[in-house]
Motif scaffolding. Structure first.
Motif, PDB file in Angstrom:
ATOM      1  N   ALA A  22       0.555  -1.384   0.230  1.00  0.00           N
ATOM      2  CA  ALA A  22       0.042   0.057   0.014  1.00  0.00           C
ATOM      3  C   ALA A  22       1.348   1.536  -0.081  1.00  0.00           C
ATOM      4  CB  ALA A  22      -0.589   0.017   1.258  1.00  0.00           C
ATOM      5  N   LEU A  23       2.143   1.701   0.718  1.00  0.00           N
ATOM      6  CA  LEU A  23       2.494   2.948   0.881  1.00  0.00           C
ATOM      7  C   LEU A  23       3.166   2.661  -0.724  1.00  0.00           C
ATOM      8  CD1 LEU A  23       4.215   2.345   4.115  1.00  0.00           C
ATOM      9  CD2 LEU A  23       3.728   3.632   3.386  1.00  0.00           C
ATOM     10  N   ALA A  24       3.729   1.689  -1.412  1.00  0.00           N
ATOM     11  CA  ALA A  24       4.549   1.665  -2.593  1.00  0.00           C
ATOM     12  C   ALA A  24       3.559   2.212  -3.757  1.00  0.00           C
ATOM     13  CB  ALA A  24       4.855  -0.080  -2.630  1.00  0.00           C
ATOM     14  N   ALA A  25       1.981   1.718  -3.236  1.00  0.00           N
ATOM     15  CA  ALA A  25       1.084   2.079  -4.511  1.00  0.00           C
ATOM     16  C   ALA A  25       0.599   3.918  -4.290  1.00  0.00           C
ATOM     17  CB  ALA A  25      -0.073   1.569  -4.455  1.00  0.00           C
ATOM     18  N   LEU A  32       2.030  10.652  -1.234  1.00  0.00           N
ATOM     19  CA  LEU A  32       3.082  10.098  -0.368  1.00  0.00           C
ATOM     20  C   LEU A  32       4.067  10.895  -0.166  1.00  0.00           C
ATOM     21  CD1 LEU A  32       2.925   8.093   1.555  1.00  0.00           C
ATOM     22  CD2 LEU A  32       5.186   6.809   1.111  1.00  0.00           C
ATOM     23  N   GLY A  33       3.991  12.242   0.450  1.00  0.00           N
ATOM     24  CA  GLY A  33       4.479  13.044   0.618  1.00  0.00           C
ATOM     25  C   GLY A  33       6.249  12.835   1.099  1.00  0.00           C
ATOM     26  N   GLN A  58      10.346  -8.490   1.042  1.00  0.00           N
ATOM     27  CA  GLN A  58       8.216  -8.579   0.559  1.00  0.00           C
ATOM     28  C   GLN A  58       7.833  -7.912  -0.310  1.00  0.00           C
ATOM     29  OE1 GLN A  58       7.162 -11.304   3.283  1.00  0.00           O
ATOM     30  NE2 GLN A  58       9.361 -11.280   3.763  1.00  0.00           N
ATOM     31  N   LEU A  59       7.683  -6.963  -0.777  1.00  0.00           N
ATOM     32  CA  LEU A  59       7.587  -5.871  -1.664  1.00  0.00           C
ATOM     33  C   LEU A  59       7.975  -6.516  -3.345  1.00  0.00           C
ATOM     34  CD1 LEU A  59       9.154  -2.532  -1.322  1.00  0.00           C
ATOM     35  CD2 LEU A  59       6.607  -3.115  -1.021  1.00  0.00           C
ATOM     36  N   GLU A  60       8.825  -7.447  -3.168  1.00  0.00           N
ATOM     37  CA  GLU A  60       9.472  -8.657  -4.079  1.00  0.00           C
ATOM     38  C   GLU A  60       8.428  -9.294  -4.627  1.00  0.00           C
ATOM     39  OE1 GLU A  60      11.592  -9.242  -7.278  1.00  0.00           O
ATOM     40  OE2 GLU A  60      11.110  -7.067  -6.761  1.00  0.00           O
ATOM     41  N   GLY A  64       5.406  -6.933  -6.219  1.00  0.00           N
ATOM     42  CA  GLY A  64       5.644  -6.702  -7.520  1.00  0.00           C
ATOM     43  C   GLY A  64       4.949  -6.387  -8.985  1.00  0.00           C
ATOM     44  N   THR A  65       3.962  -6.027  -8.903  1.00  0.00           N
ATOM     45  CA  THR A  65       3.638  -5.285 -10.156  1.00  0.00           C
ATOM     46  C   THR A  65       3.697  -3.649 -10.138  1.00  0.00           C
ATOM     47  OG1 THR A  65       1.737  -5.081  -8.461  1.00  0.00           O
ATOM     48  CG2 THR A  65       1.299  -7.018 -10.269  1.00  0.00           C
ATOM     49  N   TYR A  66       4.637  -2.665  -7.900  1.00  0.00           N
ATOM     50  CA  TYR A  66       4.436  -1.418  -8.597  1.00  0.00           C
ATOM     51  C   TYR A  66       6.489  -1.370  -9.182  1.00  0.00           C
ATOM     52  CZ  TYR A  66       0.706  -1.536  -5.997  1.00  0.00           C
ATOM     53  OH  TYR A  66      -0.782  -2.045  -5.546  1.00  0.00           O
ATOM     54  N   PRO A  67       6.027  -0.091  -9.418  1.00  0.00           N
ATOM     55  CA  PRO A  67       8.019  -0.234 -10.121  1.00  0.00           C
ATOM     56  C   PRO A  67       8.809  -0.250  -9.448  1.00  0.00           C
ATOM     57  CG  PRO A  67       6.211   1.225 -10.968  1.00  0.00           C
ATOM     58  CD  PRO A  67       4.991   0.470  -9.792  1.00  0.00           C
ATOM     59  N   ALA A  68      10.450  -0.506  -9.208  1.00  0.00           N
ATOM     60  CA  ALA A  68      10.961  -0.481  -8.807  1.00  0.00           C
ATOM     61  C   ALA A  68      10.946   1.103  -8.071  1.00  0.00           C
ATOM     62  CB  ALA A  68      12.458  -1.029  -9.753  1.00  0.00           C
ATOM     63  N   THR A  69      10.900   1.588  -8.856  1.00  0.00           N
ATOM     64  CA  THR A  69      11.376   3.064  -7.784  1.00  0.00           C
ATOM     65  C   THR A  69      10.337   2.640  -6.755  1.00  0.00           C
ATOM     66  OG1 THR A  69      10.148   3.919  -9.733  1.00  0.00           O
ATOM     67  CG2 THR A  69      11.957   4.214  -9.830  1.00  0.00           C
ATOM     68  N   ALA A  70       9.231   2.709  -6.771  1.00  0.00           N
ATOM     69  CA  ALA A  70       8.577   2.827  -5.895  1.00  0.00           C
ATOM     70  C   ALA A  70       8.633   2.185  -4.659  1.00  0.00           C
ATOM     71  CB  ALA A  70       6.601   2.834  -6.476  1.00  0.00           C
ATOM     72  N   ARG A  71       9.285   0.544  -4.846  1.00  0.00           N
ATOM     73  CA  ARG A  71       9.479  -0.178  -3.579  1.00  0.00           C
ATOM     74  C   ARG A  71      10.858   0.218  -3.199  1.00  0.00           C
ATOM     75  NH1 ARG A  71      10.083  -5.380  -6.409  1.00  0.00           N
ATOM     76  NH2 ARG A  71      10.091  -3.676  -8.896  1.00  0.00           N
ATOM     77  N   GLU A  72      11.758   0.729  -3.881  1.00  0.00           N
ATOM     78  CA  GLU A  72      13.046   1.311  -3.220  1.00  0.00           C
ATOM     79  C   GLU A  72      12.808   2.788  -2.112  1.00  0.00           C
ATOM     80  OE1 GLU A  72      15.079   2.269  -7.080  1.00  0.00           O
ATOM     81  OE2 GLU A  72      15.826   0.304  -7.553  1.00  0.00           O
ATOM     82  N   ALA A  73      11.578   3.047  -2.391  1.00  0.00           N
ATOM     83  CA  ALA A  73      11.164   4.733  -2.349  1.00  0.00           C
ATOM     84  C   ALA A  73      11.108   3.825  -0.714  1.00  0.00           C
ATOM     85  CB  ALA A  73      10.315   5.519  -2.331  1.00  0.00           C
ATOM     86  N   VAL A  74      10.180   3.200  -0.509  1.00  0.00           N
ATOM     87  CA  VAL A  74       9.375   2.741   0.515  1.00  0.00           C
ATOM     88  C   VAL A  74      11.022   2.069   1.113  1.00  0.00           C
ATOM     89  CG1 VAL A  74       7.779   0.727   2.021  1.00  0.00           C
ATOM     90  CG2 VAL A  74       7.531   2.064   0.044  1.00  0.00           C
TER      91      VAL A  74
END
Length: 451
Positions: A22-25, A32-33, A58-60, A64-74
């Protein structure tokens, strides 16, 4: 927007499967600020670097449907504190910092009173918020006590009792269909609607959840919270606005109007059952009583059904059927609004004409209207279905709820009196079931449920 999110239970299944994606989304949607920080709190022996590696894994797996940039930001926004949540001093240290904080209790409900009491001693900064997952108490008395403790900690509009069903796209579509379409609202009453079915039937069996499920059962796990929330949205009077006060006032009105069930009502209007060995697809399913971690003597149900009536002008004569079950032959997750038949059919070859049904699909999400149209011969009738497929939301249900917490919009959270009224509805059922007034039926796994 609150910029500090402290997550108790930071290495649990809820966090891994839902909160981190959800945070990645939210990040991918630009909602998300950049200054938002996540502090994970758990008993696991790890440091912040270990926790970031765990988040990435866990995000992988689950996001995994969210871009790597979003997962890396979390991953980048997170740090970790090893904490015993039963230690008030450790809890206070975990939430310490500048500015208001959103504290998410992704914990077993039995821990809520102790952690909330510890947070009260920690003196949360002004503007802070707390988030709790259902169930809210184990019974009506427990809900009242939890509300008392929460009320000593924060004002009611800073307490978020979340139910992710309320943030699902189709659940929101129930409100849109009712309140924004003149063609429906005049028919939305007991004069025209015979029955409303609110159903969550799944092929999923216990799947290793005995530690939680065997102490709860289908009635508490699904009907007391999720399905009663859907009942509120279907049956409530049109609110003045969709703000937190107006919307939640109308939902409480629905729960207060539920006709109390006597012991005779429970016997006639409820059912409970649990699954026997069977086969679902290519899987052999053991009997629920033989699952690891299950105490057969507890008599926990995996299927529950309850039929309610509302003592209100709008819904006189309409039955509301709430039903949920595990290890069934097919998935059925919907709200089905069944209209009464027409009073007269002038067609020569009418045959068996089924009443109109408006179906709100919950999973998968969609909208279907079952009508009657013309057939191949003159004056012949035939079934006709109109279907609308819903676009998948950019932000999942838990993303919507997290955003509401951070921005302070409590409209989709459950108010304290609402939580208590939900327990009032089901407590007579729980008492009658525990005393054996309603037999515990059985059904083979992979079947349609009890006969």
């Amino acid at each position: 927007m609150i910029e500090r999110l402290v997550l108790f239970g930071a290495t649990g299944d809820l966090t891994a499967r839902y909160l981190l994606p959800a945070l990645a989304a939210l990040h991918e949607a630009g909602q998300l600020g950049a200054a938002v920080r996540l502090t994970g709190v758990s008993r696991e022996d790890m440091d912040s670097a270990d926790y970031r590696a765990w988040i990435a894994e866990q995000l992988e797996r689950h996001g995994g449907t969210y871009p790597a940039t979003a997962r890396e930001a979390v991953v980048a926004m997170a740090d970790y504190r090893r904490t015993d949540v039963t230690d008030p001093a450790a809890v206070a240290d975990a939430v310490a910092g500048e500015g208001p904080v959103a504290v998410y209790l992704a914990l077993p409900p039995a821990l809520f009173p102790g952690v909330v009491t510890a947070l009260h001693a920690a003196r949360l900064p002004t503007g802070s918020r707390i988030v709790l997952e259902k169930p809210f108490g184990e019974n009506l008395a427990g809900a009242r006590e939890l509300n008392r403790i929460l009320g000593e900690l924060l004002p009611e509009n800073a307490v978020f009792r979340v139910d992710h069903f309320l943030a699902m796209t189709t659940v929101q579509n129930i409100l849109g269909s009712r309140l924004a379409n003149r063609v429906l609202e005049p028919l939305w009453n007991g004069v025209h609607i015979d029955e409303v079915e609110i159903v969550w039937e799944e092929t999923l069996a216990l799947e290793g959840r005995a530690g939680y499920y065997d102490h709860v059962g289908a009635l508490k796990d699904m009907i007391q919270n999720h399905l009663l929330q859907l009942l509120c949205l279907v049956a409530m009077e049109p609110p003045i606005t969709l703000g937190e006060r107006d919307l939640r006032d109308r939902k409480v009105d629905v729960l207060r109007s539920v006709r109390p069930l006597t012991e005779d009502d429970v016997v006639r209007r409820t059912r409970r059952a649990r699954y026997l060995p069977g086969r679902i697809g290519d899987r052999d399913i053991p009997a629920y009583a033989d699952e690891d971690g299950v105490d057969p003597g507890r008599g926990t149900e995996t299927f529950a059904e309850i039929r309610l009536q509302l003592d209100s002008w709008r819904w006189a004569g309409t039955t509301f059927r709430l039903c949920t079950g595990k290890a069934l032959a097919a998935e059925r997750k919907e709200v089905a609004v069944r209209f009464r038949p027409v009073p007269h059919l002038p067609f020569r070859h009418a045959g068996d004409v089924l009443p109109n049904v408006l179906r709100f699909g919950l999973e998968p999400e969609g909208l279907t209207l079952d009508l009657t149209g013309t057939g191949a011969r003159p004056q012949e009738l035939a079934p006709l279905s109109l279907t609308a497929h819903m676009e998948p939301p950019a932000v999942p249900a838990y993303g919507r709820l997290l955003l509401d917490v951070l921005t302070g919009d409590a409209a989709l959270s459950i108010r304290g009196d609402e939580a208590e009224e939900s327990w009032r509805v089901v407590e007579p059922v729980l008492a009658a079931w525990q005393s054996g007034l309603v037999p515990l039926e059985e059904y083979p796994a992979g079947s349609a449920g009890p006969a």
